[in-house]
Design an enzyme around this catalytic site. Structure first.
Site, PDB file in Angstrom:
ATOM      1  N   SER A 152       0.949  -0.549  -4.083  1.00 32.86           N
ATOM      2  CA  SER A 152       1.634  -1.376  -3.099  1.00 32.86           C
ATOM      3  C   SER A 152       2.565  -0.525  -2.232  1.00 32.86           C
ATOM      4  O   SER A 152       2.114   0.368  -1.529  1.00 32.86           O
ATOM      5  CB  SER A 152       2.373  -2.518  -3.806  1.00 32.86           C
ATOM      6  OG  SER A 152       2.726  -3.548  -2.907  1.00 32.86           O
ATOM      7  N   ASP A 229      -5.819 -10.826  -4.195  1.00 35.35           N
ATOM      8  CA  ASP A 229      -4.435 -10.419  -3.987  1.00 35.35           C
ATOM      9  C   ASP A 229      -3.829 -11.299  -2.893  1.00 35.35           C
ATOM     10  O   ASP A 229      -4.321 -11.331  -1.766  1.00 35.35           O
ATOM     11  CB  ASP A 229      -4.429  -8.948  -3.552  1.00 35.35           C
ATOM     12  CG  ASP A 229      -3.051  -8.331  -3.467  1.00 35.35           C
ATOM     13  OD1 ASP A 229      -2.097  -9.042  -3.110  1.00 35.35           O
ATOM     14  OD2 ASP A 229      -2.956  -7.115  -3.737  1.00 35.35           O
ATOM     15  N   HIS A 262      -2.649  -8.723  -7.522  1.00 36.52           N
ATOM     16  CA  HIS A 262      -1.770  -7.605  -7.163  1.00 36.52           C
ATOM     17  C   HIS A 262      -1.052  -7.008  -8.377  1.00 36.52           C
ATOM     18  O   HIS A 262      -0.191  -6.157  -8.227  1.00 36.52           O
ATOM     19  CB  HIS A 262      -0.732  -8.111  -6.145  1.00 36.52           C
ATOM     20  CG  HIS A 262      -0.032  -7.040  -5.354  1.00 36.52           C
ATOM     21  ND1 HIS A 262      -0.667  -6.278  -4.398  1.00 36.52           N
ATOM     22  CD2 HIS A 262       1.261  -6.614  -5.363  1.00 36.52           C
ATOM     23  CE1 HIS A 262       0.195  -5.435  -3.863  1.00 36.52           C
ATOM     24  NE2 HIS A 262       1.373  -5.604  -4.422  1.00 36.52           N
TER      25      HIS A 262
END
Length: 287
Positions: A152, A229, A262
């Site tokens: 991320s 996600d 995620h």
């Protein structure tokens, strides 16, 4: 203040050890912690290559070490894992903890230019201070053989740091990276506050912008992205990076993984592929 790292915890795993260290960082002006996973050593004189892992928003140096399961592959491949924190801590700058996506736990791996956030220099900490510290204090590490990865915000950090320092890293990979932060809310909020209003300054920390300038990459870029996600379409924008790589003729393996989100459950599922990707680039693959 003690700039040399002090060991504060140790735990055996897959024949090696997770060790946590604390030190004072002159770059950041505060005490910092980081983790190292040391695989079992074949001989006292053996020197290991290193893989830096940059974590995402809200994380510390602990999340990856506790949740990813990366140590299994790192142990078998003989790669040391380095997991630093995600921002300075304990500076008590007004507003530093007001939101989860800015300030503490959200350093974005850049060097802030705005006076209020002058201590947020995670780029220099990761690229300069930490490798020097590791080289000086841990003789079993060969920091000249290094690769970098992250998740991320950390995937953003890994990609941008790699592209701007192709002489320092053998390979890069990322999970769910923020690849085009100038065009998403997370990036715009962080860049406005850390870097000011000049969009040209923002582009220096945007992988999609940088790939056209730094395209002579020594190894294929590996990215895994979960198709379920919730941040995929408004924050992460992997198709923007994919298109930029295509135009710049940069080798990219972007794997869209159906059903994955995620979280660290996603990372743990595919982390072995990433460790092997880096081991191969570090001339360690036993295949």
């Amino acid at each position: 203040m003690e700039t040399k790292p002090t060991e504060i915890s140790s735990s055996k795993m897959f024949g090696g050890y997770n060790k946590r260290y604390k030190h004072f960082s002159p770059t950041l002006g505060c005490s910092m912690t980081f983790h190292i996973y040391f695989p079992p050593s074949p001989s006292p004189s053996h020197k290991f290559p290193v893989l830096y892992w940059l974590s995402g928003l809200t994380c510390t140096d602990e999340n990856f070490i506790i949740k990813s399961g990366a140590q299994r592959a790192a142990s078998s491949e003989g790669v040391v894992l380095i997991a630093p924190d995600t921002s300075p801590r304990g500076l008590n700058v007004e507003g530093e903890a007001d939101s989860w996506d800015f300030g503490v736990g959200a350093g974005f791996y850049l060097n802030a230019t705005q006076e209020k956030w002058k201590n947020w220099r995670m780029y220099d900490y990761i690229v300069k201070e930490l490798p020097t510290l590791l080289s000086e204090c841990f003789p079993q590490l060969d920091t000249s053989r290094a690769s970098i990865s992250g998740h991320s915000m950390g995937g953003h950090g890994a990609l941008t740091i790699y592209l701007k320092n192709l002489d320092k890293y053998k390979s890069v990979s990322a999970f769910s990276p923020i690849v085009n932060p100038t065009n998403c809310a997370w990036g715009q909020k962080a860049f406005t506050n850390y870097l000011g209003g000049n969009k040209a300054d923002w582009e220096e920390y945007d992988a999609t912008c940088l790939i056209s300038k730094f395209h002579d990459v020594p190894a294929t870029i590996l990215i895994d992205q979960g198709e379920d996600d919730k941040f995929l379409h408004d924050q992460l924008l992997p198709q923007k990076f994919e298109e930029a790589c295509r135009i710049a003729n940069v080798p990219l393996l972007l794997r869209l993984q159906p059903g994955y989100d995620h979280s660290y459950n996603f990372i743990a599922t595919f982390i072995d592929d990433h460790i092997r990707h880096h081991a191969q680039a570090l001339n360690l693959s036993r295949i």
